[in-house]
Design an enzyme around this catalytic site. Sequence first.
Site, PDB file in Angstrom:
ATOM      1  N   ARG A 111       0.835  -1.214   0.000  1.00  0.00           N
ATOM      2  CA  ARG A 111       0.000   0.000   0.000  1.00  0.00           C
ATOM      3  C   ARG A 111       0.865   1.258   0.000  1.00  0.00           C
ATOM      4  O   ARG A 111       0.474   2.285  -0.544  1.00  0.00           O
ATOM      5  CB  ARG A 111      -0.973   0.006   1.180  1.00  0.00           C
ATOM      6  CG  ARG A 111      -0.298  -0.128   2.529  1.00  0.00           C
ATOM      7  CD  ARG A 111      -1.340  -0.330   3.622  1.00  0.00           C
ATOM      8  NE  ARG A 111      -0.722  -0.778   4.855  1.00  0.00           N
ATOM      9  CZ  ARG A 111      -1.006  -0.282   6.047  1.00  0.00           C
ATOM     10  NH1 ARG A 111      -1.873   0.699   6.190  1.00  0.00           N
ATOM     11  NH2 ARG A 111      -0.423  -0.760   7.124  1.00  0.00           N
ATOM     12  N   SER A 138      -4.451   4.651   5.901  1.00  0.00           N
ATOM     13  CA  SER A 138      -4.266   3.266   5.457  1.00  0.00           C
ATOM     14  C   SER A 138      -3.819   3.189   4.004  1.00  0.00           C
ATOM     15  O   SER A 138      -3.107   2.276   3.618  1.00  0.00           O
ATOM     16  CB  SER A 138      -5.577   2.486   5.617  1.00  0.00           C
ATOM     17  OG  SER A 138      -5.922   2.388   6.978  1.00  0.00           O
ATOM     18  N   GLU A 173     -18.908   4.482   0.494  1.00  0.00           N
ATOM     19  CA  GLU A 173     -18.176   3.954  -0.660  1.00  0.00           C
ATOM     20  C   GLU A 173     -19.014   3.963  -1.934  1.00  0.00           C
ATOM     21  O   GLU A 173     -18.485   4.176  -3.033  1.00  0.00           O
ATOM     22  CB  GLU A 173     -17.680   2.538  -0.363  1.00  0.00           C
ATOM     23  CG  GLU A 173     -16.641   2.449   0.759  1.00  0.00           C
ATOM     24  CD  GLU A 173     -17.266   2.442   2.152  1.00  0.00           C
ATOM     25  OE1 GLU A 173     -18.510   2.390   2.268  1.00  0.00           O
ATOM     26  OE2 GLU A 173     -16.508   2.492   3.143  1.00  0.00           O
ATOM     27  N   PHE A 223     -14.330  -3.132   0.796  1.00  0.00           N
ATOM     28  CA  PHE A 223     -15.275  -2.038   0.567  1.00  0.00           C
ATOM     29  C   PHE A 223     -15.133  -1.468  -0.852  1.00  0.00           C
ATOM     30  O   PHE A 223     -15.952  -0.664  -1.293  1.00  0.00           O
ATOM     31  CB  PHE A 223     -15.073  -0.931   1.601  1.00  0.00           C
ATOM     32  CG  PHE A 223     -14.971  -1.454   3.016  1.00  0.00           C
ATOM     33  CD1 PHE A 223     -15.824  -2.449   3.459  1.00  0.00           C
ATOM     34  CD2 PHE A 223     -14.002  -0.975   3.892  1.00  0.00           C
ATOM     35  CE1 PHE A 223     -15.725  -2.966   4.749  1.00  0.00           C
ATOM     36  CE2 PHE A 223     -13.894  -1.483   5.179  1.00  0.00           C
ATOM     37  CZ  PHE A 223     -14.752  -2.475   5.614  1.00  0.00           C
ATOM     38  N   HIS A 233      -5.395  -3.607   1.779  1.00  0.00           N
ATOM     39  CA  HIS A 233      -5.804  -4.596   2.778  1.00  0.00           C
ATOM     40  C   HIS A 233      -6.538  -5.781   2.150  1.00  0.00           C
ATOM     41  O   HIS A 233      -7.485  -6.320   2.710  1.00  0.00           O
ATOM     42  CB  HIS A 233      -6.681  -3.943   3.850  1.00  0.00           C
ATOM     43  CG  HIS A 233      -5.932  -2.987   4.747  1.00  0.00           C
ATOM     44  ND1 HIS A 233      -5.230  -1.918   4.261  1.00  0.00           N
ATOM     45  CD2 HIS A 233      -5.822  -2.938   6.096  1.00  0.00           C
ATOM     46  CE1 HIS A 233      -4.696  -1.247   5.269  1.00  0.00           C
ATOM     47  NE2 HIS A 233      -5.028  -1.841   6.395  1.00  0.00           N
ATOM     48  N   ASP A 244      -7.855  -7.992  12.095  1.00  0.00           N
ATOM     49  CA  ASP A 244      -9.241  -7.513  11.995  1.00  0.00           C
ATOM     50  C   ASP A 244     -10.226  -8.640  11.659  1.00  0.00           C
ATOM     51  O   ASP A 244     -11.420  -8.517  11.904  1.00  0.00           O
ATOM     52  CB  ASP A 244      -9.366  -6.404  10.932  1.00  0.00           C
ATOM     53  CG  ASP A 244      -8.969  -5.045  11.487  1.00  0.00           C
ATOM     54  OD1 ASP A 244      -8.804  -4.932  12.723  1.00  0.00           O
ATOM     55  OD2 ASP A 244      -8.824  -4.109  10.686  1.00  0.00           O
ATOM     56  N   ARG A 286      -1.756  -4.997   3.156  1.00  0.00           N
ATOM     57  CA  ARG A 286      -1.429  -4.263   4.368  1.00  0.00           C
ATOM     58  C   ARG A 286      -0.040  -4.548   4.930  1.00  0.00           C
ATOM     59  O   ARG A 286       0.669  -3.618   5.321  1.00  0.00           O
ATOM     60  CB  ARG A 286      -2.483  -4.583   5.436  1.00  0.00           C
ATOM     61  CG  ARG A 286      -2.131  -4.027   6.799  1.00  0.00           C
ATOM     62  CD  ARG A 286      -3.231  -4.326   7.816  1.00  0.00           C
ATOM     63  NE  ARG A 286      -2.857  -3.806   9.118  1.00  0.00           N
ATOM     64  CZ  ARG A 286      -2.513  -4.556  10.164  1.00  0.00           C
ATOM     65  NH1 ARG A 286      -2.508  -5.863  10.064  1.00  0.00           N
ATOM     66  NH2 ARG A 286      -2.194  -4.003  11.309  1.00  0.00           N
TER      67      ARG A 286
END
Lengths: 281, 318
Positions: free
Chosen positions: B12, B39, B60, B85, B111, B119, B169
Amino acid sequence: MADLTALEQLVPQVRRDILRMVHQVNSGHPGGSLGCTEFFAVLYNHMMEINEGFNMDGVGEDLFFLSNGHISPVYYSILARRGYFPVEELATFRKIDSRLQGHPTTHEELPGVRIASGSLGQGMSVAIGAALAKKLNKDSHLIYSLHGDGELQEGQNWEAIMYAAGNKVDNLIATIDWNGQQIDGATEDVLPLGDIGEKFRVFGWDTVEIKNGNDLASVVGGLEEAKSRTGKGKPVAVMLKTVMGNGVDFMMYTHAWHGKAPNDEQLATALEQNPATLGDY
Amino acid sequence: MKYTDQGKQDTRSGYGAGMTELGRTNPKVVALCADLVGSLKIQTFIDENPERFFQVGIAEANMMGIAAGLTIGGYIPFTGTFANFSTGRVYDQIRQSIAYSDKNVKICASHAGITLGEDGATHQILEDIGLMKMLPGMTVINPCDFNQTKAATLAIADWHGPVYLRFGRPKVANFTAPDQIFEIGKALTMQDGTDVTLVATGHLVWEALIAAENLANQGISAEVINIHTIKPLDEEALVRSARKTGCVVSCEEHNFLGGLGESVSRTLAQHLPTPQEFVATKDTFGESGTPAQLMEKYGLNNKSIEAAVLKVIKRKAQ
């Protein structure tokens, strides 16, 4: 006040186009199309500043986005009669190999259409994006959009409504076709929308109400008022009260003709009520 | 191994570095983000180009529509949020307003996959490659490290049409060239071999290279192909390698249904039926854990690749 003579001639002809198009393929959505005929006539022939020819990016002109894509018949008729494509092409509506798909699309490169719509609730976001692009381009022209009232049941609208107010997207005029009907019945029965204008105001929009959205002078007055409110820090919503099926007596005041075509006899009756003014396609 | 880790970095951040460069070189590039600026590592782009950044909040669907609309004014929007998302949550918005509408939007997704880690499964999408590759006209790219993600970010700005750019990530090995030219749709043969073809994408490319080294010690010569572009797939490179080695192991951080492996199978079934094993998740959700623990438990590391190779080579002999 604008000279309405040309618009008065256009409206019954567009209604004839709508009725003949849906009749020919025994499918399509006449109800909302007939209800929005005056709006489209005024928008494309009085309000919008439009360049000759069609350019997808539309720099230096006003742009329109149809969110409730199922009322494609009125959209196609208006675009054709405004010169975007040959009027004769209306005869291909919903047929194989046509640019006039059941719901509008850019995919077949029909001039005048800048986004696909049909799956509801997406057009306001797109219109906001185009309005942001206008600002980046320092282009002072406006973005217009049209949405069904039932369509506001889709949650994405409220994300967009929140965004436009929070970010002062004040070069946008979003019109809500407030006809109170949707496929399964009255919006009041299917999922009540409450006071749509108040909802927009609470979200931070300016609003204009057009009490008779099927009266040309009222539509002209209302849209001109909306335009005068742009550029003042708030997006503008127009509450356009219309009658679904307007102009054909047996199609009015009901949701029954939302997505149903007339049969031969019904078509003949409906056409009698809307005489040809500019010549049929 | 001919590749060395230049220092662990997250892919990322490769995206963020690419955006920084695009902000300086391409005035048509605009960025959107749904409350995940940190992020997505795009703060430098925002600082340097505040007028070309749109914070849309946790919305989104609206972000995808706004991105479609921005293209109509001649801009190249890059949307940013987690892969989950960026795809499943907004599939219909992407389908109608972007893909079917032929809009030049770059959907950039961080991610992705199980290495999102702690998560857990709500955020670990393992279906996104499948979702996106099924959309007509959509280009799907999953680069392998920081340098390649940066190069891919630059490349997609010059590629007309909707693109799904998938990255991750965790900090992982950064082993490809820093100044590489990224050719969309071009498979990269990382290492030549004769006994088996490892077709890998994303984080699994490095694992495949480690596996190839371990296999070499056992006398097995593995060819390693980096498929950074899953669609359009470099079918010619795949068939050429499979013809040479006679068996294939596909390696991806994604469900084996709908992922790279299935694209490889389809290609080989049509052109050169070849034994294939799948290093991928097996129609399951993920769970919380460290990336390394999850790669181990779900069979996505170099050890899993080695085991798959031993299996597929036996099938070749039959």
